[in-house]
Enzyme design. Structure first.
Site, PDB file in Angstrom:
ATOM      1  N   LYS A  44       0.853  -1.187   0.000  1.00 45.33           N
ATOM      2  CA  LYS A  44       0.000   0.000   0.000  1.00 45.33           C
ATOM      3  C   LYS A  44       0.891   1.240   0.000  1.00 45.33           C
ATOM      4  CE  LYS A  44      -4.042   1.880   2.425  1.00 45.33           C
ATOM      5  NZ  LYS A  44      -5.004   1.646   3.531  1.00 45.33           N
TER       6      LYS A  44
ATOM      7  N   SER B  33      -9.372   3.240   2.326  1.00 46.16           N
ATOM      8  CA  SER B  33      -8.212   3.769   1.634  1.00 46.16           C
ATOM      9  C   SER B  33      -7.385   2.710   0.907  1.00 46.16           C
ATOM     10  CB  SER B  33      -7.312   4.513   2.622  1.00 46.16           C
ATOM     11  OG  SER B  33      -6.822   3.623   3.630  1.00 46.16           O
TER      12      SER B  33
ATOM     13  N   SER C 124     -10.986   0.843   6.084  1.00 45.28           N
ATOM     14  CA  SER C 124     -10.198   0.995   4.861  1.00 45.28           C
ATOM     15  C   SER C 124      -9.811  -0.298   4.176  1.00 45.28           C
ATOM     16  CB  SER C 124      -8.940   1.819   5.139  1.00 45.28           C
ATOM     17  OG  SER C 124      -9.281   3.159   5.398  1.00 45.28           O
TER      18      SER C 124
END
Length: 475
Positions: A77, A152, A176
């Site tokens: 990520k 996210s 997220s």
């Protein structure tokens, strides 16, 4: 024979173990898919082809196959640092940042034998529940590219749903992992606070942010979770005295494969936000919940409706923490102009919060944690809608009005953040598709340390619904 990306991560692991495919061959296959699909979907912001192939070669010659994720492609990520690779944090402010060190979760995945293919798309500093920053193209939903992927961990979800990765790790501070999993038709697991040493949540503000897996199947999610936990000599290498309850009954993969047991389930449509905002559950979300209730009832599980006690302290306390979390962004003076409007608004609000306000908010959320655990304690797991709406269009969220933006995020995903506050485990599962072909899911909330129950229930539902046989149009 099926193409490699059509196999589950567990099946790929078995192919690697048997020597029928090499780490290089597998990495090359997925890198080629990234080259073809990423320009239209925005799953990756950086692709590290040469590093990945070199890493795959080293694995084959230097690392024992006993590593739990040996040879399986993954992604970092873009909120996580990897030494020598640009880490943008989804922000123009960090466009040229290349770290000298790696974050622990990156090192943990490396030690588990995974092969990182690059950095997956994330919104600016991971603050919004959608992945549409000004620093990169938006992460688009593989089921309909006019829609967003959530956030996210939006890039990670797009990569898995479109077959650019077999599974992917993400982080979850308010939903997220679960939000993009729901939007993209995946399994997304938020572990109990304190379970994953490298992403335990204990060192984050209010204990909100934990790391967890996104995958196409329950077993794949469990496989990645085991790799993220990274046991040493059969024990979890906890860094803090506070830790999640754990039964030490072997890898979580076993529970996901067996899918055994009958459980008492609660069903609820109330959320922690009901006192502060108008929460409307869309027809499609209710249909998904009803389908899950029908399926679990047919399997012999006990079902009982429940509802949360009203608590008007939750919304202002969580808002305070969300804003305070932005106060540490490394932007001063003119550099603030590189931030997006929402982030700049959050930064200003966060830096204006007093120590007393922050202390009161933390106390309120700690009290809510105790209350929620008590309210749900009579159930083995509690079923809710995953999201209150269908996946949102790209550009749907207000980019100028921070208050309106926050309201929109809450109204889309009212059922997720309370579980970060409470530290409880939760898993999002795809169950049906709308008339427009969009995935809709449900969420199961577990007791502290209740991952095995969640994985068992998920495996049973998966066997009945067979969501792993559904593919987006880009597949």
């Amino acid at each position: 024979m099926a193409e490699l990306h059509e196999l589950t991560a567990l099946a790929l692991w078995q192919e690697l173990q048997a020597g029928r495919v090499s780490p290089r061959e597998l990495a090359s296959h997925y890198l080629d898919r990234i080259d073809r699909l990423n320009p239209q979907l925005g799953a990756f912001v950086t692709v590290t082809r040469e590093n990945a192939l070199a890493r795959a070669d080293r694995l084959a010659s230097e690392v024992p196959k006993t590593a739990p994720l040996w040879g399986l492609p993954s992604g970092d990520k873009d909120l996580w640092m990897r030494a020598g690779v640009r880490t943008g944090f989804g922000s123009r402010l960090m466009a040229d940042f290349v770290p000298d060190t790696s974050d622990e979760i990156v090192e943990t995945l490396d030690a588990a034998g995974a092969v990182s293919l690059g950095k997956t798309n994330a919104p600016e500093f991971g603050l919004p529940a959608y992945t549409e920053s000004l620093a990169a193209p938006p992460a688009r939903n593989p089921w309909d590219p006019s829609l967003g992927s959530g956030g996210s961990s939006g890039g990670a979800a797009v990569a898995v749903a479109s077959g650019m990765l077999p599974f992917a790790p993400g982080s979850d501070g308010g939903g997220s992992v679960r939000i993009p999993a729901a939007a993209c038709g995946l399994v997304g697991l938020k572990p109990t606070r304190g379970l994953v040493p490298a992403g335990s949540g204990i060192d984050s503000l209010a204990g909100l942010v934990v790391d967890g897996p996104l995958a196409r199947t329950t077993a794949d999610a469990a496989l990645l979770l085991d790799g993220m936990i990274a046991k040493r000599d059969g024990r979890i290498d906890h860094h803090y005295t506070l830790r999640a309850p754990y039964d030490d009954d072997g890898p979580f993969l076993g529970a996901a494969v067996r899918g055994e047991g009958r459980f008492q389930l609660g069903v609820m449509t109330t959320s922690a936000w009901d006192d502060a905002y108008e929460i409307v559950i869309a027809q499609e979300a209710r249909a998904a919940l009803d389908a899950a209730v029908d399926a679990f009832t047919a399997m012999g599980h006990g079902i009982e409706e429940t509802a949360l006690v009203s608590d008007p302290t939750y919304a202002p306390a969580f808002r305070t923490i969300w804003q305070a979390g932005a106060a540490r962004i490394p932007a001063e003076g003119e550099a603030e102009n590189l931030l997006e409007p929402l982030t700049k608004w959050l930064l200003g609000k966060g830096r204006a919060i007093s120590a007393r306000e922050l202390s009161e908010a933390l106390s309120a959320l700690t009290a809510y944690e105790r209350s929620l655990i008590r309210q749900l304690s009579s159930f083995d797991a509690v079923l809710t809608p995953a999201m209150a709406m269908t996946p949102r269009p790209v550009g749907w969220y207000d980019q100028e009005d921070g208050e309106r933006n926050f309201e929109q995020q809450v109204q889309y995903t009212p059922f997720t953040s309370m579980l970060n506050v409470s530290g409880l485990p939760a898993i999002v599962l795809p169950i049906l598709q709308t008339d427009d072909g969009l995935p809709m899911g449900v969420q199961l909330i577990g007791r502290p340390g209740g991952e095995r129950t969640l994985l068992s229930l998920a495996a049973q539902l998966e066997r009945k619904v067979r969501w792993q046989l559904r593919y987006p149009p880009v597949w």
